[in-house]
Design a protein around this motif. Sequence first.
Motif, short mmCIF file in Angstrom:
data_model
loop_
_atom_site.label_atom_id
_atom_site.label_comp_id
_atom_site.label_asym_id
_atom_site.label_seq_id
_atom_site.Cartn_x
_atom_site.Cartn_y
_atom_site.Cartn_z
N GLN A 43 0.78 -1.13 0.08
CA GLN A 43 0.04 0.17 -0.04
C GLN A 43 0.88 1.23 0.10
O GLN A 43 1.96 1.14 0.83
N LEU A 44 0.41 2.23 -0.78
CA LEU A 44 1.25 3.54 -0.99
C LEU A 44 1.09 4.28 0.09
O LEU A 44 -0.40 4.84 -0.12
N MET A 45 1.67 4.45 1.11
CA MET A 45 1.07 5.42 2.25
C MET A 45 1.59 6.90 2.35
O MET A 45 0.44 7.63 2.69
N ALA A 46 2.49 7.29 1.57
CA ALA A 46 3.01 8.56 1.82
C ALA A 46 4.12 8.84 0.66
O ALA A 46 4.64 8.06 -0.20
N ARG A 47 3.97 10.16 0.46
CA ARG A 47 4.95 10.54 -0.92
C ARG A 47 6.11 11.83 -0.20
O ARG A 47 5.62 12.57 0.44
N TYR A 48 7.18 11.98 -1.10
CA TYR A 48 8.06 12.94 -0.79
C TYR A 48 8.47 13.28 -2.28
O TYR A 48 9.11 12.41 -2.88
N TRP A 49 8.48 14.66 -2.34
CA TRP A 49 9.26 14.97 -3.75
C TRP A 49 10.18 16.35 -3.29
O TRP A 49 9.70 16.92 -2.40
N LYS A 50 11.09 16.25 -4.15
CA LYS A 50 11.81 17.48 -4.06
C LYS A 50 11.88 18.00 -5.51
O LYS A 50 12.47 17.31 -6.50
N ILE A 51 11.42 19.31 -5.56
CA ILE A 51 11.48 19.82 -6.80
C ILE A 51 12.57 21.05 -6.85
O ILE A 51 12.47 22.13 -6.14
N THR A 52 13.36 20.84 -8.13
CA THR A 52 14.55 21.93 -8.15
C THR A 52 14.24 22.62 -9.24
O THR A 52 14.22 22.17 -10.58
N GLN A 53 14.14 23.93 -9.07
CA GLN A 53 14.08 24.94 -10.17
C GLN A 53 15.14 25.18 -11.08
O GLN A 53 16.31 25.05 -10.29
N GLY A 54 15.23 25.64 -12.24
CA GLY A 54 16.29 25.92 -13.00
C GLY A 54 17.06 27.12 -12.28
O GLY A 54 18.59 27.08 -12.40
N SER A 55 16.51 27.64 -11.20
CA SER A 55 17.40 28.87 -10.67
C SER A 55 18.08 28.26 -9.47
O SER A 55 18.80 28.85 -8.95
N GLY A 56 17.98 26.80 -9.20
CA GLY A 56 18.37 26.44 -7.99
C GLY A 56 17.71 26.50 -6.73
O GLY A 56 18.07 25.43 -6.03
N ASP A 57 16.54 26.98 -6.81
CA ASP A 57 15.70 26.96 -5.59
C ASP A 57 15.12 25.69 -5.41
O ASP A 57 14.72 24.97 -6.70
N CYS A 58 14.88 25.27 -4.36
CA CYS A 58 14.17 23.99 -3.99
C CYS A 58 13.05 23.80 -3.23
O CYS A 58 12.84 24.77 -2.32
#
Length: 125
Positions: A43-58
Motif C-alpha cells: 500500500q502506497l502510504m506517503a510521498r516525498y518530492w524534491k522539486i529543483t527549479q532551474g534557478s537552483g531554488d528547491c
Amino acid sequence: MSGLVIEVSVTPSYRIDESNDSESRYVFSYTVTVQNKSPHSVQLMARYWKITQGSGDCQEVRGKGVVGQQPLIGPGQSFRYTSRAILQTPVGVMEGAYTLLDTSTQRAFEVVISPFRLAAPMQLH
C-alpha cells in the motif's frame, strides 16, 4: 525486505496550454506508474518530492498517499496516476520517494524515485 520489487517510472509532459512565459509560470504534468513485481500486496502510504527549479531554488513536498489516495497494489499489479508541478523556470528536476507498506508483514519501506527532468520546449520567435 527480500522479495519486494517495486518499480516506479515517470513520464513528464509540458503543459503549454496552462503555462505563461510572461508570468514565469511553467506547468508540467507527470504520469507515474508504480508496478508491484512482488509476491505480496503493498500500500502506497506517503510521498516525498524534491522539486529543483532551474534557478537552483528547491521545494519539498510531503504528504499522505498520492492524488488523495493510498492505493493498495496487489502482486503483479500496477497503479498509475497523473499529477502536476508548477515551476517559475522553464526547466527543473524532480526526485523523491514513496513510503509503502508490505501488507503481509505490516512493515513500511521506502522506494526511491530517480531524478527526472522537467523542460519546456525551446520556442523560437
